[in-house]
Each structure stands twice: as C-alpha cells, then as structure tokens.
Design a protein around this motif. Structure first.
Motif, PDB file in Angstrom:
ATOM      1  N   ASP A  12       0.824  -1.199   0.000  1.00  0.00           N
ATOM      2  CA  ASP A  12       0.000   0.000   0.000  1.00  0.00           C
ATOM      3  C   ASP A  12       0.862   1.254   0.000  1.00  0.00           C
ATOM      4  O   ASP A  12       0.500   2.272  -0.565  1.00  0.00           O
ATOM      5  CB  ASP A  12      -0.920   0.005   1.221  1.00  0.00           C
ATOM      6  CG  ASP A  12      -1.978  -1.094   1.134  1.00  0.00           C
ATOM      7  OD1 ASP A  12      -2.486  -1.306   0.026  1.00  0.00           O
ATOM      8  OD2 ASP A  12      -2.264  -1.727   2.156  1.00  0.00           O
ATOM      9  N   ALA A  13       1.998   1.174   0.673  1.00  0.00           N
ATOM     10  CA  ALA A  13       2.892   2.330   0.702  1.00  0.00           C
ATOM     11  C   ALA A  13       3.736   2.356  -0.557  1.00  0.00           C
ATOM     12  O   ALA A  13       4.219   1.325  -0.997  1.00  0.00           O
ATOM     13  CB  ALA A  13       3.801   2.247   1.925  1.00  0.00           C
ATOM     14  N   PRO A  14       3.896   3.538  -1.171  1.00  0.00           N
ATOM     15  CA  PRO A  14       4.695   3.624  -2.391  1.00  0.00           C
ATOM     16  C   PRO A  14       6.096   3.055  -2.250  1.00  0.00           C
ATOM     17  O   PRO A  14       6.676   2.589  -3.215  1.00  0.00           O
ATOM     18  CB  PRO A  14       4.729   5.134  -2.665  1.00  0.00           C
ATOM     19  CG  PRO A  14       3.479   5.652  -2.053  1.00  0.00           C
ATOM     20  CD  PRO A  14       3.271   4.820  -0.822  1.00  0.00           C
ATOM     21  N   SER A  15       6.666   3.061  -1.009  1.00  0.00           N
ATOM     22  CA  SER A  15       8.028   2.565  -0.837  1.00  0.00           C
ATOM     23  C   SER A  15       8.149   1.078  -1.105  1.00  0.00           C
ATOM     24  O   SER A  15       9.246   0.556  -1.202  1.00  0.00           O
ATOM     25  CB  SER A  15       8.522   2.860   0.587  1.00  0.00           C
ATOM     26  OG  SER A  15       7.694   2.233   1.539  1.00  0.00           O
ATOM     27  N   ASP A  16       7.033   0.358  -1.220  1.00  0.00           N
ATOM     28  CA  ASP A  16       7.064  -1.067  -1.534  1.00  0.00           C
ATOM     29  C   ASP A  16       6.958  -1.343  -3.031  1.00  0.00           C
ATOM     30  O   ASP A  16       7.215  -2.455  -3.473  1.00  0.00           O
ATOM     31  CB  ASP A  16       5.902  -1.800  -0.829  1.00  0.00           C
ATOM     32  CG  ASP A  16       6.068  -1.848   0.674  1.00  0.00           C
ATOM     33  OD1 ASP A  16       7.224  -1.964   1.126  1.00  0.00           O
ATOM     34  OD2 ASP A  16       5.052  -1.774   1.389  1.00  0.00           O
ATOM     35  N   LEU A  17       6.560  -0.388  -3.804  1.00  0.00           N
ATOM     36  CA  LEU A  17       6.213  -0.641  -5.197  1.00  0.00           C
ATOM     37  C   LEU A  17       7.426  -1.021  -6.045  1.00  0.00           C
ATOM     38  O   LEU A  17       7.307  -1.816  -6.973  1.00  0.00           O
ATOM     39  CB  LEU A  17       5.517   0.579  -5.798  1.00  0.00           C
ATOM     40  CG  LEU A  17       4.189   0.975  -5.144  1.00  0.00           C
ATOM     41  CD1 LEU A  17       3.626   2.227  -5.809  1.00  0.00           C
ATOM     42  CD2 LEU A  17       3.173  -0.164  -5.230  1.00  0.00           C
ATOM     43  N   ALA A  18       8.578  -0.455  -5.754  1.00  0.00           N
ATOM     44  CA  ALA A  18       9.763  -0.708  -6.570  1.00  0.00           C
ATOM     45  C   ALA A  18      10.193  -2.170  -6.523  1.00  0.00           C
ATOM     46  O   ALA A  18      10.908  -2.631  -7.417  1.00  0.00           O
ATOM     47  CB  ALA A  18      10.919   0.181  -6.125  1.00  0.00           C
ATOM     48  N   ARG A  19       9.777  -2.896  -5.492  1.00  0.00           N
ATOM     49  CA  ARG A  19      10.167  -4.298  -5.346  1.00  0.00           C
ATOM     50  C   ARG A  19       9.182  -5.277  -5.966  1.00  0.00           C
ATOM     51  O   ARG A  19       9.429  -6.477  -5.950  1.00  0.00           O
ATOM     52  CB  ARG A  19      10.343  -4.637  -3.863  1.00  0.00           C
ATOM     53  CG  ARG A  19      11.561  -3.969  -3.240  1.00  0.00           C
ATOM     54  CD  ARG A  19      11.806  -4.452  -1.818  1.00  0.00           C
ATOM     55  NE  ARG A  19      13.104  -4.020  -1.333  1.00  0.00           N
ATOM     56  CZ  ARG A  19      13.655  -4.429  -0.197  1.00  0.00           C
ATOM     57  NH1 ARG A  19      12.990  -5.277   0.577  1.00  0.00           N
ATOM     58  NH2 ARG A  19      14.852  -3.983   0.170  1.00  0.00           N
ATOM     59  N   LEU A  20       8.086  -4.791  -6.496  1.00  0.00           N
ATOM     60  CA  LEU A  20       7.094  -5.692  -7.074  1.00  0.00           C
ATOM     61  C   LEU A  20       7.565  -6.260  -8.409  1.00  0.00           C
ATOM     62  O   LEU A  20       8.270  -5.615  -9.173  1.00  0.00           O
ATOM     63  CB  LEU A  20       5.765  -4.971  -7.279  1.00  0.00           C
ATOM     64  CG  LEU A  20       5.020  -4.533  -6.016  1.00  0.00           C
ATOM     65  CD1 LEU A  20       3.676  -3.942  -6.398  1.00  0.00           C
ATOM     66  CD2 LEU A  20       4.848  -5.678  -5.040  1.00  0.00           C
ATOM     67  N   SER A  21       7.137  -7.486  -8.683  1.00  0.00           N
ATOM     68  CA  SER A  21       7.404  -8.093  -9.990  1.00  0.00           C
ATOM     69  C   SER A  21       6.586  -7.387 -11.061  1.00  0.00           C
ATOM     70  O   SER A  21       5.611  -6.678 -10.775  1.00  0.00           O
ATOM     71  CB  SER A  21       7.037  -9.576  -9.959  1.00  0.00           C
ATOM     72  OG  SER A  21       5.625  -9.737  -9.884  1.00  0.00           O
ATOM     73  N   ALA A  22       6.963  -7.583 -12.308  1.00  0.00           N
ATOM     74  CA  ALA A  22       6.183  -7.023 -13.415  1.00  0.00           C
ATOM     75  C   ALA A  22       4.776  -7.598 -13.428  1.00  0.00           C
ATOM     76  O   ALA A  22       3.799  -6.875 -13.678  1.00  0.00           O
ATOM     77  CB  ALA A  22       6.892  -7.305 -14.738  1.00  0.00           C
ATOM     78  N   VAL A  23       4.666  -8.886 -13.149  1.00  0.00           N
ATOM     79  CA  VAL A  23       3.344  -9.534 -13.116  1.00  0.00           C
ATOM     80  C   VAL A  23       2.469  -8.875 -12.059  1.00  0.00           C
ATOM     81  O   VAL A  23       1.289  -8.575 -12.302  1.00  0.00           O
ATOM     82  CB  VAL A  23       3.503 -11.043 -12.848  1.00  0.00           C
ATOM     83  CG1 VAL A  23       2.143 -11.689 -12.576  1.00  0.00           C
ATOM     84  CG2 VAL A  23       4.176 -11.734 -14.034  1.00  0.00           C
ATOM     85  N   PRO A  36       1.136   4.120 -12.642  1.00  0.00           N
ATOM     86  CA  PRO A  36       2.526   4.206 -13.078  1.00  0.00           C
ATOM     87  C   PRO A  36       3.281   5.384 -12.468  1.00  0.00           C
ATOM     88  O   PRO A  36       4.503   5.303 -12.265  1.00  0.00           O
ATOM     89  CB  PRO A  36       2.413   4.335 -14.596  1.00  0.00           C
ATOM     90  CG  PRO A  36       1.139   3.642 -14.936  1.00  0.00           C
ATOM     91  CD  PRO A  36       0.218   3.973 -13.795  1.00  0.00           C
ATOM     92  N   VAL A  37       2.577   6.456 -12.152  1.00  0.00           N
ATOM     93  CA  VAL A  37       3.228   7.604 -11.528  1.00  0.00           C
ATOM     94  C   VAL A  37       3.770   7.217 -10.156  1.00  0.00           C
ATOM     95  O   VAL A  37       4.917   7.530  -9.797  1.00  0.00           O
ATOM     96  CB  VAL A  37       2.251   8.791 -11.413  1.00  0.00           C
ATOM     97  CG1 VAL A  37       2.877   9.937 -10.609  1.00  0.00           C
ATOM     98  CG2 VAL A  37       1.841   9.281 -12.800  1.00  0.00           C
ATOM     99  N   GLU A  41       7.959   6.972  -9.348  1.00  0.00           N
ATOM    100  CA  GLU A  41       8.577   7.772  -8.280  1.00  0.00           C
ATOM    101  C   GLU A  41       9.321   6.880  -7.294  1.00  0.00           C
ATOM    102  O   GLU A  41      10.418   7.222  -6.826  1.00  0.00           O
ATOM    103  CB  GLU A  41       7.516   8.607  -7.557  1.00  0.00           C
ATOM    104  CG  GLU A  41       6.995   9.776  -8.368  1.00  0.00           C
ATOM    105  CD  GLU A  41       8.107  10.705  -8.839  1.00  0.00           C
ATOM    106  OE1 GLU A  41       9.075  10.943  -8.088  1.00  0.00           O
ATOM    107  OE2 GLU A  41       8.009  11.209  -9.985  1.00  0.00           O
ATOM    108  N   ASP A  42       8.745   5.733  -6.981  1.00  0.00           N
ATOM    109  CA  ASP A  42       9.420   4.831  -6.051  1.00  0.00           C
ATOM    110  C   ASP A  42      10.653   4.200  -6.686  1.00  0.00           C
ATOM    111  O   ASP A  42      11.676   4.009  -6.028  1.00  0.00           O
ATOM    112  CB  ASP A  42       8.451   3.745  -5.585  1.00  0.00           C
ATOM    113  CG  ASP A  42       8.983   3.015  -4.365  1.00  0.00           C
ATOM    114  OD1 ASP A  42       9.443   3.683  -3.424  1.00  0.00           O
ATOM    115  OD2 ASP A  42       8.980   1.774  -4.369  1.00  0.00           O
TER     116      ASP A  42
END
Length: 486
Positions: A12-23, A36-37, A41-42
């Motif tokens: 939920d926090a943007p700081s986690d988004l960079a670690r997500l898989s493409a799927v 995507p914004v 940013e993350d």
C-alpha cells in the motif's frame, strides 16, 4: 497471473512498489491499487539509493520516465489499450542504444556519442508500454565479467559492496537485486548476463543466439558472433514476459532469426520424465567448494521435482579457452575498434588494451581454425542433447570477489586465467549459441549468492522456463533481499 501476490497485496505504501514483480505491477494497475506515476517515483528513489551504494546508473532518464508514467496513467484511467508491459519500469544496459541518450559503452572513446535510433529491443519495449528509467553500467565494450570502467568506476554488489557485482551487465543485475524495478535488459558475450545475475542473486536469461536482435547498434559491435541480448529479473515469470516482447525478427541484424513470436509458460509444474544432465565441472573446470556444495543440493531439488538426473556433459576440450574462445573473442574485440588509433585508446582500461593487442596479434588462420573447433564443440552439444533434454552446471565457479579485481587467479589451489578462467561454464555456451539461464540456488559461507545454470537445446527456451519455474517454486528466492537502506 491476474491475482496479486501476498507481497503486492501488502504494497500500500509507495516505498514497496519498486520491489514488485512485473506480473504484480500489471495486476495492481488492473485493480487500480496504484498508478505508473506512483511506481516510477518509487523506482527513482530506489535507483538513487542503490546508485549511492553500488554505482549502477550511467544516465538517468527520470524526467522522460515521469512523463511516460503520467501519459500511461491517463490512458489507463480512460480505459485505452496501453500494451502488454504498460507501466512496467525497465533499465537498459549502456551497450544498447536508446535514441537521444548517450551510449558510452563504458569507454572514454564514446564520450560524445549519442545514437539517433533505438535498438530493436528498446523499440519493442516502448511499443509494449514499458517505461525506461535509466542506462546501467558496463565495462568497456563488455570485454570482461565485471562492470567496472573508466567512465563510471566500480559497480558493487548489493549483498556486500566490498565485492563486485559481476558483469558486464553488472549495473543491470545489481539494480534488479536491490529492488529498483522488475526488469533489466542486459547483454551476454561471454557470460555477461549470467555472471552478474549469479553474483547478485537474481534470474538472468541468455536466449538462443539471434532470437533477440542486437540492431541497430551495440556500441561498439564487439563479440560479433558471441553476443546475445536478454532479460535480468527477480522472477522466472517476469523473464518470460520480457522475452515475449523482445524476441522479434529484425533484418538489420544479420544474425536475427526469422522465428514467429511465441508465448512462454512460466507456471510451475512437475518435471516428471524430464531428462537432465548434471555436471559440476564439465569434466575440466576448477570449482570452489561452496559452489560445488550448492550445486549438489540444487541437483537434488530438481530430482525431487521429478527430473531424471544423469551425470553427463558434452566433453569439452580443457584447452577451449586458449584455442577456441580467445582467438574468436579477442579478434572480434580488436575488429570492433580497428579504426581507432593508439591515442584514442590511451584512456581505456589497461586490461582492455591488452585484449585489443592480443586480438591484433592473431593471424586470420587462427580465427578460422578456432571456428572449426567451435563447430566440433557444437556437434558435441548436439550429441549431448540426443541423450538429455537439458544440462545443468554451476553458473560461475566462484562467488563474487573483491570490487576492482579483474577476476581470481586460482580456485581452491588450482591456477586459472584471471580474465575468464573462473567462469568456465558461461562462455562455452556463447560459443555454441545455446540458450541458458541462471537461477539463485544458495549462498556461500560469506552470504554471497550462488547460481545454477540451466542450458537447453537451440530455441528450447520453454524447457529452461519449465525447469527454472519448478526450481523457483521448490526453492523460492525472490523474497530474499540484500540489506539495503533507503
């Protein structure tokens, strides 16, 4: 592939988004959990932090990435079709052209070079909606298996910055390992996707030679008959998704294969009946004890998955490095800069200049004779694949050594060539043009990653994905992260 993973559901926090898989990113976009914004940013924050620690970015493309993210976010809100990789961030190794962005290729010789056209893979990614965030570090022309260069300095390993990331796609692998986005594009002439992926603990795929085009540029066109382009990812499914996009035919690359685009299944399933040959040393290689031990455990995992394991290998001549690889690779490196003067090469790496000098010292007959030996080795692999469906080996004979070193001069007391002798499992596969991948399979006593290499017959990437997906399910690695501080 539409359901969010547990990690993504908690992001939920943007700081986690960079670690997500493409799927998981694509599923999150469909469910309108983030845009995507938010992701870009993350990713930028993660790249900045990782670059400070490991030195992975050559040229940041952040403003363009932000603009692309805003455009895609608006299109998603409007329900417009956006492409199969819409909103997925991707980094590009600095050997691969992006129009209007410098392509230093790790070399002072290219300090003023800005290509005016995208490489075919970049065009394909853009058409699929991917967002390019930056160019990543490489050594000069990909000539060695680290990512250190006179242009960018040392690229370091996120698991321990005192050690190398490997290379030459070192910035790409270190960025993925650190959670700077799910997909990186690398290149591999003698192991340059698989070595850094192994050293950094991520998945790296070198497709069949010619399956992914290198046109219109590979700066300079070194490793002409050896170089492949492919994805580096955290998960097998993300690599399959990327390969579906970039495995295209392009007439500008004479080696490009006119093969219809395919879908690749990365869903885990049993390996029942699959015949896998296993060799810890290909019959001749020196291998570090921790690597041997991890390899033995990995082979046992594959057997537990249902595979039929046999001790087998193609019977490679132990003199292959000196008699086959070096005449071909070094001559091709020298040919790539044949028009350069001594003054123009003066600021290059000393070791790079040594390779060029060695390439210039060979005779034409040396190159042709090495080609004959290469054909004989290819025939040995044809024979091997009449007995087994795939071959597994360690990816590299050692784990990541100290940052700034060319390589290691000995393994477990056995002297090896410090340039290429410690990676005896990677470059024979380039000589043969076979597809191969590395999957994380353990850690050494110092906590540095170890890789398992999976090799399949030509154009049989599906078998690699099948084995890798089964191994990934049996021994998950994507949830393990180096201790990086934001």
């Amino acid at each position: 592939m539409t359901a969010l993973s547990a990690h993504a559901a908690a992001a939920d926090a943007p700081s986690d988004l960079a670690r997500l898989s493409a799927v998981d990113l694509l599923a999150g976009y469909r469910r309108k959990r983030f845009t995507p914004v938010d992701v870009v940013e993350d990713i930028i924050a993660a790249l900045d932090a990782t670059h400070t620690r490991c030195n992975v970015v050559v040229t940041a493309m952040y403003e363009q990435a932000r603009a692309d993210a805003k455009r895609l976010a608006a299109a998603m809100r409007a329900g417009e079709p956006c492409g199969p990789l819409a909103g997925v961030p991707v980094t590009i190794k600095d050997l691969v052209f992006v129009a209007g962005v410098p392509a230093y290729a790790g070399s002072p010789m290219n300090k003023s070079f800005v290509p005016d056209a995208d490489a075919a893979v970049v065009s394909a990614l853009k058409a699929a909606g991917a967002i390019i965030t930056c160019k990543t570090t490489t050594c000069e022309s990909g000539y060695k298996l680290t990512a250190d260069s006179p242009v960018t300095g040392l690229t370091r390993n996120p698991w321990n910055p005192a050690h190398t990331s490997g290379g030459s796609s070192g910035g790409a692998a270190a960025a993925v390992a650190s959670g700077c986005g799910p997909i990186a594009i690398g290149t591999d002439g003698v192991g340059s996707i698989r070595v850094p992926s192994s050293f950094c603990g991520v998945f790296g795929l070198k497709p069949t030679f010619g399956l992914v085009p290198r046109s219109p540029g590979f700066a300079p066109p070194s490793w002409a008959s050896l170089a492949h382009t492919g994805p580096i990812t955290r998960t097998v499914a993300d690599a399959a998704l990327a390969l579906e996009t970039i495995a295209i035919h392009d007439l500008r690359d004479a080696a490009s294969l006119a093969v219809a685009q395919r879908r690749f299944d990365a869903s885990p399933r049993p390996l029942t009946g699959l015949r896998i040959g296993a060799s810890a040393d290909l019959g001749y290689a020196a291998v570090a004890p921790d690597v041997r031990a991890a390899f033995a455990k990995a082979v046992a995992v594959l057997e537990d998955c249902g595979a039929r394991i046999s001790g087998d290998h193609p019977g490679i001549d132990s003199r292959i490095l000196e008699r086959t690889l070096k005449p071909i690779a070094f001559i091709e490196q020298a040919a790539a800069v044949a028009h350069k003067t001594g003054d123009e090469l003066a600021d290059c790496d000393t070791d790079y200049r040594d390779v060029i000098a060695a390439g210039r010292s060979y005779a034409g007959v040396d190159y042709v004779e090495a080609g004959y030996r290469r054909t004989q080795m290819r025939a040995a692999f044809v024979d091997l694949f009449s007995r087994v469906d795939a071959l597994v080996t360690p990816t590299v004979a050692v784990t990541a050594f100290g940052a700034g070193q060319l390589g290691v001069a000995s393994i477990d007391g056995t002297p090896v060539d410090p340039h290429l002798g410690w990676s005896p499992f990677s470059w024979p596969i380039n000589l043969a043009g076979l597809p191969a991948a590395t999957v994380p399979c353990g850690f050494d006593r110092d906590g540095l990653p170890i890789g398992l290499q999976i090799i399949a017959p030509w154009l049989d990437e599906p078998t690699i994905f099948k084995i890798a997906a089964a191994f990934e399910e049996a021994q998950p690695w994507a949830g393990r992260w180096p201790e990086m501080r934001r």
